[in-house]
Scaffold this motif. Sequence first.
Motif, PDB file in Angstrom:
ATOM      1  N   ASP A 195     -43.487  -6.621  25.726  1.00 32.90           N
ATOM      2  CA  ASP A 195     -44.353  -7.071  24.794  1.00 32.90           C
ATOM      3  C   ASP A 195     -45.728  -7.088  24.983  1.00 32.90           C
ATOM      4  O   ASP A 195     -45.916  -7.295  26.493  1.00 32.90           O
ATOM      5  CB  ASP A 195     -43.881  -8.931  24.460  1.00 32.90           C
ATOM      6  N   TYR A 196     -46.140  -6.056  25.065  1.00 38.00           N
ATOM      7  CA  TYR A 196     -47.376  -6.372  25.378  1.00 38.00           C
ATOM      8  C   TYR A 196     -48.613  -6.680  24.894  1.00 38.00           C
ATOM      9  O   TYR A 196     -49.729  -7.085  25.824  1.00 38.00           O
ATOM     10  CB  TYR A 196     -47.998  -4.195  25.184  1.00 38.00           C
ATOM     11  N   SER A 197     -48.282  -7.924  23.720  1.00 35.47           N
ATOM     12  CA  SER A 197     -49.580  -8.893  24.007  1.00 35.47           C
ATOM     13  C   SER A 197     -49.891 -10.266  25.348  1.00 35.47           C
ATOM     14  O   SER A 197     -50.620 -10.854  25.608  1.00 35.47           O
ATOM     15  CB  SER A 197     -49.157  -9.561  22.556  1.00 35.47           C
ATOM     16  N   PHE A 198     -48.478  -9.634  25.736  1.00 33.33           N
ATOM     17  CA  PHE A 198     -48.228 -10.664  27.385  1.00 33.33           C
ATOM     18  C   PHE A 198     -48.727  -9.835  28.638  1.00 33.33           C
ATOM     19  O   PHE A 198     -48.815 -10.121  29.326  1.00 33.33           O
ATOM     20  CB  PHE A 198     -46.967 -11.550  27.333  1.00 33.33           C
ATOM     21  N   VAL A 199     -48.937  -8.651  27.955  1.00 30.63           N
ATOM     22  CA  VAL A 199     -48.870  -7.627  29.647  1.00 30.63           C
ATOM     23  C   VAL A 199     -50.088  -8.362  30.239  1.00 30.63           C
ATOM     24  O   VAL A 199     -49.801  -7.752  31.972  1.00 30.63           O
ATOM     25  CB  VAL A 199     -49.319  -6.246  28.985  1.00 30.63           C
ATOM     26  N   ARG A 221     -46.130  -9.053  16.771  1.00 35.38           N
ATOM     27  CA  ARG A 221     -46.716  -8.528  15.380  1.00 35.38           C
ATOM     28  C   ARG A 221     -46.911  -7.659  14.782  1.00 35.38           C
ATOM     29  O   ARG A 221     -46.742  -7.152  14.233  1.00 35.38           O
ATOM     30  CB  ARG A 221     -48.815  -8.858  15.318  1.00 35.38           C
ATOM     31  N   SER A 222     -47.290  -6.249  15.960  1.00 33.67           N
ATOM     32  CA  SER A 222     -47.464  -4.690  15.502  1.00 33.67           C
ATOM     33  C   SER A 222     -46.033  -4.474  15.165  1.00 33.67           C
ATOM     34  O   SER A 222     -45.810  -3.735  14.006  1.00 33.67           O
ATOM     35  CB  SER A 222     -47.862  -4.164  16.620  1.00 33.67           C
ATOM     36  N   VAL A 223     -44.314  -5.019  15.634  1.00 27.31           N
ATOM     37  CA  VAL A 223     -42.973  -4.995  15.245  1.00 27.31           C
ATOM     38  C   VAL A 223     -43.042  -5.590  13.792  1.00 27.31           C
ATOM     39  O   VAL A 223     -42.309  -4.754  12.883  1.00 27.31           O
ATOM     40  CB  VAL A 223     -42.314  -5.902  15.994  1.00 27.31           C
ATOM     41  N   ARG A 224     -43.295  -6.802  13.068  1.00 26.78           N
ATOM     42  CA  ARG A 224     -43.466  -7.207  12.119  1.00 26.78           C
ATOM     43  C   ARG A 224     -44.154  -6.004  11.391  1.00 26.78           C
ATOM     44  O   ARG A 224     -43.181  -5.979  10.127  1.00 26.78           O
ATOM     45  CB  ARG A 224     -43.725  -8.593  11.768  1.00 26.78           C
ATOM     46  N   ASN A 225     -44.901  -5.970  11.497  1.00 22.68           N
ATOM     47  CA  ASN A 225     -46.312  -4.933  10.746  1.00 22.68           C
ATOM     48  C   ASN A 225     -45.225  -3.396  10.781  1.00 22.68           C
ATOM     49  O   ASN A 225     -45.017  -2.659   9.711  1.00 22.68           O
ATOM     50  CB  ASN A 225     -47.235  -4.253  10.882  1.00 22.68           C
ATOM     51  N   LEU A 226     -44.405  -2.873  11.769  1.00 30.41           N
ATOM     52  CA  LEU A 226     -43.847  -1.299  11.505  1.00 30.41           C
ATOM     53  C   LEU A 226     -42.195  -1.712  10.404  1.00 30.41           C
ATOM     54  O   LEU A 226     -42.461  -0.617   9.904  1.00 30.41           O
ATOM     55  CB  LEU A 226     -42.997  -1.525  12.920  1.00 30.41           C
ATOM     56  N   LEU A 227     -42.463  -2.913  10.307  1.00 33.35           N
ATOM     57  CA  LEU A 227     -41.229  -2.710   9.728  1.00 33.35           C
ATOM     58  C   LEU A 227     -41.405  -2.958   8.305  1.00 33.35           C
ATOM     59  O   LEU A 227     -40.453  -3.402   6.986  1.00 33.35           O
ATOM     60  CB  LEU A 227     -40.082  -4.137   9.970  1.00 33.35           C
ATOM     61  N   GLU A 228     -42.650  -3.761   8.081  1.00 36.13           N
ATOM     62  CA  GLU A 228     -43.298  -3.501   6.689  1.00 36.13           C
ATOM     63  C   GLU A 228     -42.477  -2.158   5.355  1.00 36.13           C
ATOM     64  O   GLU A 228     -43.308  -0.830   6.388  1.00 36.13           O
ATOM     65  CB  GLU A 228     -44.950  -3.850   6.191  1.00 36.13           C
ATOM     66  N   ASP A 229     -42.211  -2.296   4.368  1.00 35.44           N
ATOM     67  CA  ASP A 229     -41.407  -1.285   3.326  1.00 35.44           C
ATOM     68  C   ASP A 229     -40.655  -0.319   4.102  1.00 35.44           C
ATOM     69  O   ASP A 229     -40.494   0.921   4.047  1.00 35.44           O
ATOM     70  CB  ASP A 229     -43.318  -0.691   3.491  1.00 35.44           C
ATOM     71  N   THR A 230     -39.798  -1.143   4.843  1.00 35.56           N
ATOM     72  CA  THR A 230     -38.687  -0.520   5.259  1.00 35.56           C
ATOM     73  C   THR A 230     -37.120  -1.474   5.058  1.00 35.56           C
ATOM     74  O   THR A 230     -37.563  -2.302   4.303  1.00 35.56           O
ATOM     75  CB  THR A 230     -38.084  -0.626   6.522  1.00 35.56           C
ATOM     76  N   ASP A 231     -36.598  -0.869   5.684  1.00 33.15           N
ATOM     77  CA  ASP A 231     -35.051  -2.248   4.982  1.00 33.15           C
ATOM     78  C   ASP A 231     -34.807  -3.041   5.762  1.00 33.15           C
ATOM     79  O   ASP A 231     -33.804  -3.580   5.732  1.00 33.15           O
ATOM     80  CB  ASP A 231     -34.026  -0.890   4.888  1.00 33.15           C
ATOM     81  N   PHE A 232     -35.770  -3.540   6.544  1.00 28.57           N
ATOM     82  CA  PHE A 232     -35.628  -3.998   7.610  1.00 28.57           C
ATOM     83  C   PHE A 232     -36.189  -5.555   7.223  1.00 28.57           C
ATOM     84  O   PHE A 232     -37.570  -5.066   7.338  1.00 28.57           O
ATOM     85  CB  PHE A 232     -35.338  -4.232   8.562  1.00 28.57           C
ATOM     86  N   LEU A 274     -53.956  -9.625  19.657  1.00 29.31           N
ATOM     87  CA  LEU A 274     -53.878  -9.986  20.739  1.00 29.31           C
ATOM     88  C   LEU A 274     -53.545  -8.677  21.851  1.00 29.31           C
ATOM     89  O   LEU A 274     -54.386  -9.346  22.765  1.00 29.31           O
ATOM     90  CB  LEU A 274     -52.968 -10.725  21.207  1.00 29.31           C
ATOM     91  N   THR A 275     -53.462  -7.839  21.328  1.00 30.49           N
ATOM     92  CA  THR A 275     -52.901  -7.033  22.134  1.00 30.49           C
ATOM     93  C   THR A 275     -54.087  -5.898  22.622  1.00 30.49           C
ATOM     94  O   THR A 275     -53.394  -6.017  23.176  1.00 30.49           O
ATOM     95  CB  THR A 275     -51.686  -5.994  21.642  1.00 30.49           C
TER      96      THR A 275
END
Length: 391
Positions: A195-199, A221-232, A274-275
């Motif tokens: 998690d690079y928001s804590f790097v 946050r960016s992983v949640r954004n990445l999952l946007e419009d996916t099957d997960f 944050l990142t």
Amino acid sequence: MSRKCPVCGSKQSDIIREIRMELPLECHLPRSYNVVSCKYCGSCYADTSARLEDYDHYYRTNNSYSGNSSGIASTAVNCIEKFLETEMGGVRSIRILDIGFGKGDLLLHLRQLGYTSLAGMDPSPFSVEHLKKLGINAYQGSIYCPPAEMDDLKGSLDVVLLTAVLEHLLEPKQALDMISPYLKEGGYFIIDIPDYSFVHNVVLPIPNQFNQEHINYFSERSVRNLLEDTDFRVYQSFPLELKNANGIGCELCRLFFCKKSEKNVDAGMEKDCLTRGSIESYFLRQEKRQREIKELVEKLYKEQTQLIVWGTGAMTMTLLAETALGKCEIAAFVDGNPLNVGREIAGRKIEAPEVIRKYPNAVILICVMMYAHEVMERIADMEVTNEVIEL
């Protein structure tokens, strides 16, 4: 910009810092790239000019994840174990696929717990052969183009594991789309990332966090954004502190338990605020130590000190690009990972540690990051009298 944002697809980004490394020609990867921040979604990533085929070649031929080190922290393994026990009702016959398994440690651990339907996919033929010899089914292939023999797995898997892999992928969204058909509806997709928001709290040197392999600098946050419009969709998320062998916290990882469901289109993308600041603070903190190392290497060069460089990974590649190390009198490059022995770095063959005995007057320069204590112990076991400098 060479690369669009891997999260939102934008090509508008701000440069944070350049990363330079002296990579072997056979890597097929660029020797420099910029760390950038997407102006639209805030995700941070490497603006690399490399292509999918370049990374496929690299991970087939140059990775060392079948060697001495494990790709996933024990804390993450324990969390995965507890999750499977709770969410899957303790059923040991569930079908599990580990993508990018490296040494296969996680699969071997699950087998010890009694799980019986395990498989792995990895680009490295060495990794695949190693896992098969251990009695676990393994497939060789790219995450973007799984082998045809995996077609029988489509729609049958209960769990897909992607641990310490997502930060390496040039096209992570494309990879997620390729994984989805293999999972049952309601199946679980488990991701583990640094998690690079804590790097900004990390004390390890720059090459550990920013190198030829880590090209996505994800946060929750960016992983949640990445999952946007996916099957997960994210079912659960946990922060995990990664500790080194001395028990000192050195990195924060994040574990995501995702569930396959209908397209995740309603949550909406939120900017990662944050990142970028965390990465900039990390680089600022590292500057003093970088100057000290550069001055030390310059001193060794000017004094014509004969060196044995122990370690041929990201740290040594960075030192060759950014310091006088390449001009020093280097008797040998050595590496404790047998997979690296015989390869080349800076035009020289990498040798096994036993070559140190040929150079009793050479100074051993330890250029590794997380496992320096293990190198020190091995040098002590060899009972050599060489002076040792640990960077």
